[in-house]
Structures are given as C-alpha cells and as structure tokens.
Design an enzyme around this catalytic site. Structure first.
Site, PDB file in Angstrom:
ATOM      1  N   LYS A 226      67.164  58.390   9.135  1.00 20.07           N
ATOM      2  CA  LYS A 226      66.329  59.289   9.772  1.00 20.07           C
ATOM      3  C   LYS A 226      65.548  59.827   8.601  1.00 20.07           C
ATOM      4  O   LYS A 226      65.393  59.736   7.466  1.00 20.07           O
ATOM      5  CB  LYS A 226      67.013  60.554  10.192  1.00 20.07           C
ATOM      6  CG  LYS A 226      67.881  61.357   9.399  1.00 20.07           C
ATOM      7  CD  LYS A 226      68.828  62.167  10.051  1.00 20.07           C
ATOM      8  CE  LYS A 226      69.455  63.050   8.865  1.00 20.07           C
ATOM      9  NZ  LYS A 226      70.310  64.194   9.586  1.00 20.07           N
ATOM     10  N   HIS A 239      61.156  71.385  12.902  1.00 21.27           N
ATOM     11  CA  HIS A 239      61.994  72.392  13.667  1.00 21.27           C
ATOM     12  C   HIS A 239      61.087  73.442  14.169  1.00 21.27           C
ATOM     13  O   HIS A 239      61.721  74.151  15.196  1.00 21.27           O
ATOM     14  CB  HIS A 239      63.081  73.033  12.719  1.00 21.27           C
ATOM     15  CG  HIS A 239      64.236  71.925  12.222  1.00 21.27           C
ATOM     16  ND1 HIS A 239      64.056  71.257  11.222  1.00 21.27           N
ATOM     17  CD2 HIS A 239      65.346  71.660  12.967  1.00 21.27           C
ATOM     18  CE1 HIS A 239      65.123  70.569  10.923  1.00 21.27           C
ATOM     19  NE2 HIS A 239      66.027  70.453  11.988  1.00 21.27           N
ATOM     20  N   ASP A 309      65.552  62.492  17.549  1.00 17.47           N
ATOM     21  CA  ASP A 309      65.814  63.610  16.984  1.00 17.47           C
ATOM     22  C   ASP A 309      66.095  64.692  18.189  1.00 17.47           C
ATOM     23  O   ASP A 309      65.829  64.275  19.184  1.00 17.47           O
ATOM     24  CB  ASP A 309      65.101  64.106  15.747  1.00 17.47           C
ATOM     25  CG  ASP A 309      65.656  65.263  14.806  1.00 17.47           C
ATOM     26  OD1 ASP A 309      66.712  65.652  14.945  1.00 17.47           O
ATOM     27  OD2 ASP A 309      64.535  65.429  13.901  1.00 17.47           O
TER      28      ASP A 309
END
Length: 403
Positions: A226, A239, A309
């Site tokens: 990732k 985020h 994700d």
C-alpha cells in the site's frame, strides 16, 4: 503476466501456535525455526499450473453463486467490539472478509483467537481476516515491539526481513490471514504524514526493504502493498482529502513505482489502492481509476487481489462526488478492485448495503457481470488457498527472538 506461487502444502495453520522467533539477520528457517511448512514448488511451471488450477476451481464455484452472493463475497466488512457472538452474527451476511481495528482487540491472545475463530461461518472456507499491522505507529495487535518504517530504513535489509517475519508470525498466531502492513510508498519529505511509515527515503532503498518484508511475511500470511500508486508524490493526508500530484506516468514508473514493482515481484498477495490522484494519468483517485488498475495488471504484472483503502476516507474528503458509500463501492469494483473495504462512517448495515448495491448494479447492467465474477473469483481463490493450508506451526524453543 507474473503468477504468484501457491503455498505448497499450506503455510498457514488451521490451529496456529507460533513463536515470535527469527534470526536477527534473516527470516525464520522453515526447516528449523518453525515446523510443518514446506518450501514452495521449485519449478516455475509447477507454480503457474497450481495457481491456474486454483483459479479455475474458484471460477467454477463463483459461476454457481447467485449475483447477491458474489457481491457479498467482494465486501470486507467491519463492526466494533470483541463479542464473538456479535461478529459471527454479522458475518452471516456472507461477506468475503472482515478487518480488525483497535476496538476489536481484546486483552488476551486467547480472547483474540476466539474472536477471529468466530468470524468463520463456513469452516471449509474462512473469510479473509485482515489487520493493519505495520508496526510502530500503526499497530493494532499487542506485543509488536519489532522495528518498523523508517527505523528499518537505516538498517541492513536483513533486519527488515527479520522484523517482518516476526510480525507475520504475530499476525498469524492471532488467526488473522491478511496483513495490510507493507507500506510501499516512498518520500524524501520528512514532513509528509507518510514519511515515518515508509521503508526508505529513495525508491531503490525502499524497494529492497519492501521486497524483504513481502518475502518474510508470505510464509505466514497474505501480505499487502500500500498505497498504490504511491502516497509520497501526492502531498496531503488522504484521511482528510484526496491528495493529488501532476507527476507523469513516465516519472512515476522511474520513482514511486519501483517499491511496488519489487513487492509484486516478491509475491505480495494483495495490492491496496490509495485515494490519491495522479492527474496527468487520471483525474480520478486511484482507488476508483480503471487506468491505474490496468497499469498494475499490465505494466507491473500484478495478478493478485486488488483492494481499496478504506472507502470511508472518501466520505471524509468532503467531496460531494463521493458522499454515497454504495456508489463508491460500485465504482470501485467497476474500476478493477476485487475487494472493497469500508470502516470510517460505517455501521452494522453498511457492508450489506454495499453488497446489495453492487448486486443491483449488475442486475441493472451498469456494472458488468464479468467484472463482478472476476473480482469474486480472485477473492475466492485467495480464500481457498489460505483455507487449504495444512501446516502446523509449533513453538521454537531454540530460536533467538528478534529485538
């Protein structure tokens, strides 16, 4: 097209009793440090044949599934809590996987193993049970005092192998089969939010350690790279938004791609797509980009399971285009993801709504049935591979613990 080796004779125990042991300069020896594991098939042709046979068997099973069952099988769900009965009831929805977060981790190892065991509805075909266990600042499990991230970047590559072998053992001991734990991003910017989690400040150094981490973990669990195609080039924290970069595909291939290519060549089972945009390649975030999925498959030869994700991060971005989690899940599968993951902003009904939305899109003709079947086949093949494991891991009294 590169093919991953199928774990010969199984490498994940049904009942795992692991020692967190590894020589300080190498991954544990299968012949001594842990018992019951066999080396992968020696000939490439045998490995490819085994992988093809497994994929064919999975495809046959998927062909017999109703669309709704296929759709549920490509969703990795999540609820909080440590009640085995509650997670078992949740998994009756037929979801292909479950991700454990910090709130799912009980105090004792025995309680954790009871919780992960309860996630399995069909003992013949356990779901993918995942965790984010990078070590360092991103750790869900107790007992991971092994080096991680930039702490490994300044050490010999063998130290990365040793640390991730021990980490893989820790994850497997808990009954967890997938680790979202290998950060293949690279950045020289010490101020980047991802910097402390990377395994190197330059592509070559990171690539060596990403490959070592992958090779060390795969005997224990299915490892994940990732956040493809690379967070380092795109400033900002995904985020809280959708970071972007104007880096071209050619520039990417010579820099950010290098650690991912190394991890793919080392046999990583999964590739996690980040919510970040390389606008010169595609304006869409990579997690929703058919272009980036095609690049991973054709340019880098990735043949494993593509996973998003946390799709909840798209909701957190504040972009109204990504305000509907069901629409995001459908778009993610259409783009090429095989497994859709959502934690932030989800509740006990979210995964079911996502699965229903994916099935409805197939029925309406807006999501090709072949794409869903391919995604379900890839996920099922990995589940079958892990379920077929027959090795029994035992405590190694003579090993020198890492750290």
């Amino acid at each position: 097209m590169r093919h991953r080796a199928v774990r010969a004779a199984g490498v994940l125990a049904t009942a795992v009793v692991l020692a967190l042991c590894a020589a300080p300069s190498a991954a544990p020896s299968r012949g001594g440090g842990v018992s019951g594991a066999a080396d992968p098939a020696g000939a490439d042709g045998v490995q490819v044949a085994a992988a093809d046979e497994l994929r064919e068997a999975a495809a046959a099973r998927v062909a017999d599934m109703p669309v709704a069952q296929q759709a549920a099988s490509v969703v990795m769900g999540h609820i909080g809590g440590t009640d085995p009965a509650a997670v078992n009831a949740y998994m009756q929805g037929g979801f292909g996987g479950f991700i454990l977060m910090g709130a799912n981790i009980p105090e004792s190892d025995a309680e954790l193993r009871a919780l992960t065991a309860a996630l399995t509805v069909d003992p013949a075909l356990p779901p993918l049970i995942a965790v984010d266990q990078e070590g360092g600042g991103v750790s869900r499990l107790n007992g991971d005092g092994f080096p991680a991230g930039r702490a490994l970047a300044s050490q010999p590559v063998a130290e990365t192998a040793a640390a991730f072998a021990a980490r893989g053992a820790l994850v497997a001991r808990a009954g967890i089969t997938v680790n979202f734990g290998t950060v293949a991003d690279v950045t020289a910017d010490a101020g980047s939010f991802i910097a402390s989690r990377t395994l190197g400040a330059d592509p070559a150094a990171a690539a060596e350690r990403v490959a070592a981490a992958t090779t060390a973990q795969e005997p224990f669990i299915a490892s994940t790279l990732k956040h493809f195609p690379g967070h380092g080039a795109a400033p900002g924290d995904s985020h809280r938004g959708i970071p972007s970069t104007g880096m071209t595909r050619e520039e990417w291939r010579a820099t950010e791609a290098v650690p991912f290519a190394a991890g793919i060549d080392a046999g990583a089972s999964l590739l996690m797509y980040g919510h970040l945009a390389y606008t010169a390649v595609d304006a869409l975030p990579a997690s929703l980009s058919p272009t980036w999925h095609e690049i991973a498959r054709t340019d880098l030869g990735f043949d494993g399971v593509s996973v998003t994700d946390d799709l909840g991060m798209l909701l957190s971005s504040g972009d109204p285009a990504y305000a509907d989690p069901v629409a995001n899940a459908v778009a993610a599968v259409a783009a090429g993801n095989d497994l859709v993951l959502m934690v932030a902003g989800s509740d006990a009904q979210t995964a079911g709504r996502m699965a229903a939305g994916i099935a409805a899109a197939v029925e309406a003709g807006t999501l090709p049935a072949e794409r869903l079947a391919d995604a379900a086949t890839r996920v099922l093949a990995l589940r079958m591979q892990l379920a077929g494991a027959t090795a029994t891991w035992s405590v190694c009294d003579s090993c020198t613990p890492v750290g």
